[in-house]
Design an enzyme around this catalytic site. Structure first.
Site, PDB file in Angstrom:
ATOM      1  N   GLY A   1       0.853  -1.187   0.000  1.00  0.00           N
ATOM      2  CA  GLY A   1       0.000   0.000   0.000  1.00  0.00           C
ATOM      3  C   GLY A   1       0.884   1.231   0.000  1.00  0.00           C
ATOM      4  O   GLY A   1       1.301   1.726  -1.056  1.00  0.00           O
TER       5      GLY A   1
ATOM      6  N   THR B   1     -10.411   1.624  -7.418  1.00  0.00           N
ATOM      7  CA  THR B   1     -11.593   2.441  -7.680  1.00  0.00           C
ATOM      8  C   THR B   1     -12.017   2.192  -9.132  1.00  0.00           C
ATOM      9  O   THR B   1     -11.176   2.246 -10.032  1.00  0.00           O
ATOM     10  CB  THR B   1     -11.251   3.935  -7.466  1.00  0.00           C
ATOM     11  OG1 THR B   1     -10.836   4.104  -6.112  1.00  0.00           O
ATOM     12  CG2 THR B   1     -12.447   4.839  -7.751  1.00  0.00           C
TER      13      THR B   1
ATOM     14  N   GLY C   1      -2.721  13.585  -9.334  1.00  0.00           N
ATOM     15  CA  GLY C   1      -3.950  13.024  -8.762  1.00  0.00           C
ATOM     16  C   GLY C   1      -4.243  13.583  -7.377  1.00  0.00           C
ATOM     17  O   GLY C   1      -5.399  13.827  -7.030  1.00  0.00           O
ATOM     18  N   ARG C   2      -3.193  13.814  -6.601  1.00  0.00           N
ATOM     19  CA  ARG C   2      -3.397  14.335  -5.239  1.00  0.00           C
ATOM     20  C   ARG C   2      -4.035  15.722  -5.253  1.00  0.00           C
ATOM     21  O   ARG C   2      -4.786  16.071  -4.340  1.00  0.00           O
ATOM     22  CB  ARG C   2      -2.045  14.397  -4.511  1.00  0.00           C
ATOM     23  CG  ARG C   2      -1.616  13.048  -4.044  1.00  0.00           C
ATOM     24  CD  ARG C   2      -0.179  12.981  -3.603  1.00  0.00           C
ATOM     25  NE  ARG C   2       0.119  11.578  -3.311  1.00  0.00           N
ATOM     26  CZ  ARG C   2       1.334  11.082  -3.199  1.00  0.00           C
ATOM     27  NH1 ARG C   2       2.394  11.861  -3.333  1.00  0.00           N
ATOM     28  NH2 ARG C   2       1.504   9.803  -2.930  1.00  0.00           N
TER      29      ARG C   2
ATOM     30  N   GLY D   1     -26.669  19.242  15.408  1.00  0.00           N
ATOM     31  CA  GLY D   1     -27.107  18.522  16.610  1.00  0.00           C
ATOM     32  C   GLY D   1     -27.577  17.115  16.258  1.00  0.00           C
ATOM     33  O   GLY D   1     -26.996  16.457  15.387  1.00  0.00           O
TER      34      GLY D   1
ATOM     35  N   GLU E   1      -4.465   7.594  -2.287  1.00  0.00           N
ATOM     36  CA  GLU E   1      -3.453   8.356  -3.050  1.00  0.00           C
ATOM     37  C   GLU E   1      -2.308   8.818  -2.147  1.00  0.00           C
ATOM     38  O   GLU E   1      -1.810   9.932  -2.266  1.00  0.00           O
ATOM     39  CB  GLU E   1      -4.117   9.496  -3.835  1.00  0.00           C
ATOM     40  CG  GLU E   1      -5.136   8.911  -4.809  1.00  0.00           C
ATOM     41  CD  GLU E   1      -5.455   9.762  -6.009  1.00  0.00           C
ATOM     42  OE1 GLU E   1      -4.717  10.717  -6.271  1.00  0.00           O
ATOM     43  OE2 GLU E   1      -6.443   9.432  -6.687  1.00  0.00           O
TER      44      GLU E   1
ATOM     45  N   THR F   1      -1.384   7.977   2.106  1.00  0.00           N
ATOM     46  CA  THR F   1      -2.009   8.433   3.352  1.00  0.00           C
ATOM     47  C   THR F   1      -1.400   9.786   3.745  1.00  0.00           C
ATOM     48  O   THR F   1      -0.343  10.182   3.229  1.00  0.00           O
ATOM     49  CB  THR F   1      -1.740   7.435   4.504  1.00  0.00           C
ATOM     50  OG1 THR F   1      -0.327   7.448   4.785  1.00  0.00           O
ATOM     51  CG2 THR F   1      -2.188   6.020   4.146  1.00  0.00           C
TER      52      THR F   1
HETATM   53  C1  LIG Z   1     -11.745   3.521  -0.972  1.00  0.00           C
HETATM   54  C2  LIG Z   1     -10.354   3.336  -1.472  1.00  0.00           C
HETATM   55  C3  LIG Z   1     -10.072   3.529  -2.818  1.00  0.00           C
HETATM   56  C4  LIG Z   1      -8.781   3.308  -3.304  1.00  0.00           C
HETATM   57  N1  LIG Z   1      -8.533   3.442  -4.643  1.00  0.00           N
HETATM   58  C5  LIG Z   1      -7.322   3.054  -5.133  1.00  0.00           C
HETATM   59  C6  LIG Z   1      -7.103   3.016  -6.550  1.00  0.00           C
HETATM   60  O1  LIG Z   1      -7.976   3.380  -7.353  1.00  0.00           O
HETATM   61  N2  LIG Z   1      -5.898   2.587  -7.004  1.00  0.00           N
HETATM   62  C7  LIG Z   1      -4.908   2.179  -6.151  1.00  0.00           C
HETATM   63  O2  LIG Z   1      -3.850   1.811  -6.631  1.00  0.00           O
HETATM   64  N3  LIG Z   1      -5.080   2.204  -4.800  1.00  0.00           N
HETATM   65  C8  LIG Z   1      -6.271   2.635  -4.277  1.00  0.00           C
HETATM   66  N4  LIG Z   1      -6.479   2.648  -2.920  1.00  0.00           N
HETATM   67  C9  LIG Z   1      -5.421   2.182  -2.026  1.00  0.00           C
HETATM   68  C10 LIG Z   1      -4.820   3.288  -1.189  1.00  0.00           C
HETATM   69  O3  LIG Z   1      -4.034   4.128  -1.969  1.00  0.00           O
HETATM   70  C11 LIG Z   1      -4.085   2.626  -0.018  1.00  0.00           C
HETATM   71  O4  LIG Z   1      -5.072   2.139   0.860  1.00  0.00           O
HETATM   72  C12 LIG Z   1      -3.141   3.573   0.690  1.00  0.00           C
HETATM   73  O5  LIG Z   1      -2.058   3.901  -0.125  1.00  0.00           O
HETATM   74  C13 LIG Z   1      -2.633   2.995   2.022  1.00  0.00           C
HETATM   75  O6  LIG Z   1      -2.169   1.703   1.860  1.00  0.00           O
HETATM   76  P1  LIG Z   1      -2.667   0.570   2.886  1.00  0.00           P
HETATM   77  O7  LIG Z   1      -4.152   0.622   2.941  1.00  0.00           O
HETATM   78  O8  LIG Z   1      -2.035  -0.704   2.494  1.00  0.00           O
HETATM   79  O9  LIG Z   1      -2.141   1.028   4.297  1.00  0.00           O
HETATM   80  P2  LIG Z   1      -0.673   0.750   4.910  1.00  0.00           P
HETATM   81  O10 LIG Z   1       0.361   1.156   3.926  1.00  0.00           O
HETATM   82  O11 LIG Z   1      -0.638  -0.626   5.460  1.00  0.00           O
HETATM   83  O12 LIG Z   1      -0.662   1.798   6.098  1.00  0.00           O
HETATM   84  C14 LIG Z   1      -1.270   1.532   7.377  1.00  0.00           C
HETATM   85  C15 LIG Z   1      -0.935   2.720   8.283  1.00  0.00           C
HETATM   86  O13 LIG Z   1       0.478   2.825   8.451  1.00  0.00           O
HETATM   87  C16 LIG Z   1       0.915   4.130   8.078  1.00  0.00           C
HETATM   88  N5  LIG Z   1       2.240   4.045   7.455  1.00  0.00           N
HETATM   89  C17 LIG Z   1       2.676   3.170   6.514  1.00  0.00           C
HETATM   90  N6  LIG Z   1       3.958   3.427   6.193  1.00  0.00           N
HETATM   91  C18 LIG Z   1       4.349   4.480   6.950  1.00  0.00           C
HETATM   92  C19 LIG Z   1       5.557   5.222   7.088  1.00  0.00           C
HETATM   93  N7  LIG Z   1       6.647   4.926   6.362  1.00  0.00           N
HETATM   94  N8  LIG Z   1       5.589   6.250   7.981  1.00  0.00           N
HETATM   95  C20 LIG Z   1       4.485   6.555   8.721  1.00  0.00           C
HETATM   96  N9  LIG Z   1       3.312   5.892   8.634  1.00  0.00           N
HETATM   97  C21 LIG Z   1       3.244   4.873   7.760  1.00  0.00           C
HETATM   98  C22 LIG Z   1      -0.126   4.621   7.097  1.00  0.00           C
HETATM   99  O14 LIG Z   1      -0.148   6.044   7.009  1.00  0.00           O
HETATM  100  C23 LIG Z   1      -1.401   4.054   7.690  1.00  0.00           C
HETATM  101  O15 LIG Z   1      -1.852   4.897   8.722  1.00  0.00           O
HETATM  102  C24 LIG Z   1      -7.754   2.915  -2.398  1.00  0.00           C
HETATM  103  C25 LIG Z   1      -8.041   2.754  -1.038  1.00  0.00           C
HETATM  104  C26 LIG Z   1      -9.319   2.945  -0.573  1.00  0.00           C
HETATM  105  C27 LIG Z   1      -9.597   2.730   0.882  1.00  0.00           C
END
Ligand SMILES: Cc1cc2nc3c(=O)[nH]c(=O)nc-3n(C[C@H](O)[C@H](O)[C@H](O)COP(=O)(O)OP(=O)(O)OC[C@H]3O[C@@H](n4cnc5c(N)ncnc54)[C@H](O)[C@@H]3O)c2cc1C
Length: 381
Positions: free
Chosen positions: A133, A160, A243-244, A340, A364, A366
């Site tokens: 991710g 998405t 994108g962001r 409320g 895109e 976190t």
């Molecule tokens: C509704 C939805 C739509 C999406 N659409 C797309 C899409 O169209 N295409 C696509 O490719 N992806 C898509 N995503 C994926 C999205 O980009 C990922 O969920 C996101 O990048 C986070 O990855 P993860 O969920 O694996 O979380 P993780 O990477 O496992 O992170 C878990 C937590 O750890 C924190 N973390 C991780 N690494 C670090 C670090 N080095 N330092 C500090 N904190 C850290 C994160 O901030 C988070 O709080 C979508 C996600 C959702 C929920």
């Protein structure tokens, strides 16, 4: 209340007026019903296409609108203000066209881009995987070259428009060289061996379908490779910079919608014999919400103007995404407070806005990852 905008040209003013009308007449009235039913608004994307809104920031010669990012993002904001799932979908579609528009060969662009920008097709962007991710470079969906095709095996996560899109801009592993072993393929929806898992059951954006994409020896013609082999991660991250900004604009639109609801409610709701907007505790909350919306808008516009002038904008895009999505979370939460008990019910849209505001802080990149990008820029400045 419509946002008070300073637009660069009269054409941009006309475009925004058209967008507002379309958003008010064709999108806003359907949003609650479709979100409740978790129904994907495919027809509404077709309508955006017919109105010329699916290719706005790309050149006219390939069917785009040739509008600056500064204008495109404000169009996006208006659409997200009426219906967040459609705004996010438009932003994702625009991002899914980036790799071909910026890294495709002339022949590839001539062949595919007009249909992608012209209205009837919808795109998706497939980078994430269940174990990759935030650490996107760890992706493992494998593309093995065989003759004039790649055979792709693996699973993309969280896509998405999964199962709804006509094409998937997909990052795959073509070698074991970490971040430089990733390549970008433009995958057609009808590719044999490609399927979508059932949609994820989400907290919000329930009309926007999110699925896993499953590749089982899916055969993708080698002429669908965008850029060089090994350039995929760079292309993916470049796409995300733009994108962001889209996600920032959508979040500002959502926050504006929440503010408008809260102001309207506070003017008509009376307690202790006065409209609640006359209590300082409420009007200061509304003032802070307005300040958050307008400062977030200014932040994404500043980044967009840098992009339009060809200046570096990566740090500013991360700042805009961080500021705007955090603002939307706070403003939508405060809107529930202003209403409320009514705010906590599905009779008003603010509870939905609050649920919808959460995920822009996650996708895109976190907001922790945005902080990493900003901090890295500070370290190397
Ligand atoms: C509704 C939805 C739509 C999406 N659409 C797309 C899409 O169209 N295409 C696509 O490719 N992806 C898509 N995503 C994926 C999205 O980009 C990922 O969920 C996101 O990048 C986070 O990855 P993860 O969920 O694996 O979380 P993780 O990477 O496992 O992170 C878990 C937590 O750890 C924190 N973390 C991780 N690494 C670090 C670090 N080095 N330092 C500090 N904190 C850290 C994160 O901030 C988070 O709080 C979508 C996600 C959702 C929920």
């Amino acid at each position: 209340m419509p946002a008070d905008r300073l637009l660069p040209t009269t054409e941009a003013e006309d475009l925004l007026a058209l967008t507002r009308e379309l958003a008010r007449e064709e999108l806003a009235p359907l949003a609650a019903e479709y979100e409740e039913a978790e129904r994907f608004p495919r027809e509404q994307f077709r309508l955006l296409g017919k109105s010329g809104l699916l290719g706005l920031p790309y050149p006219e010669r390939w069917g785009g609108g040739d509008v600056p990012y500064e204008v495109y993002l404000q169009v996006l904001e208006e659409i997200a203000s009426a219906w967040m799932s459609v705004g996010v979908g438009l932003s994702v579609h625009t991002m899914s066209c980036f790799a071909l528009a910026h890294h495709g060969t002339e022949a590839q662009r001539e062949r595919w881009l007009p249909a992608m920008l012209g209205g009837d097709l919808l795109g998706a962007y497939a980078l994430s995987e269940s174990h990759a991710g935030s650490d996107a470079a760890a992706l493992s969906t494998r593309a093995r070259r065989e003759g004039d095709a790649y055979l792709v095996t693996g699973a993309k996560a969280w896509i998405t428009h999964g199962g709804q899109a006509d094409f998937y801009t997909t990052m795959v592993r073509t070698s074991d060289d970490g971040g430089t072993g990733i390549s970008c393929l433009l995958v057609d929806r009808d590719t044999p061996g490609l399927s979508a898992a059932p949609p994820e059951r989400k907290m919000g954006l329930t009309a926007s379908t999110t699925t896993q994409l499953l590749f089982d020896n899916a055969r993708v013609d080698a002429d669908r490779l965008l850029g060089e082999e090994g350039a995929g991660l760079r292309i993916a991250l470049e796409s995300l910079n733009s994108g962001r900004l889209g996600i920032a604009a959508c979040s500002v639109g959502l926050a504006q919608a929440a503010l408008d609801e809260a102001v309207a409610y506070a003017k008509q709701r009376t307690q202790f014999g006065s409209p609640i907007i006359e209590f300082q505790g409420v009007e200061f909350l509304l003032a802070d919400m307005a300040a958050a919306v307008e400062s977030a808008r200014a932040t994404y516009l500043e980044a967009a103007r840098r992009r339009d002038r060809g200046l570096p904008f990566q740090r500013q895009a991360s700042i805009a995404k961080l500021v705007a999505t955090d603002a939307a979370m706070k403003v939508t939460t405060d809107a529930v407070q202003v209403l409320g008990g009514a705010g906590y019910t599905r009779d008003f849209p603010v509870e939905r806005y609050m649920r919808e505001a959460k995920v822009p802080q996650i996708f895109e990149g976190t907001n922790q990852i945005q902080r990493l990008v900003i901090a890295r820029a500070l370290r190397t400045a």
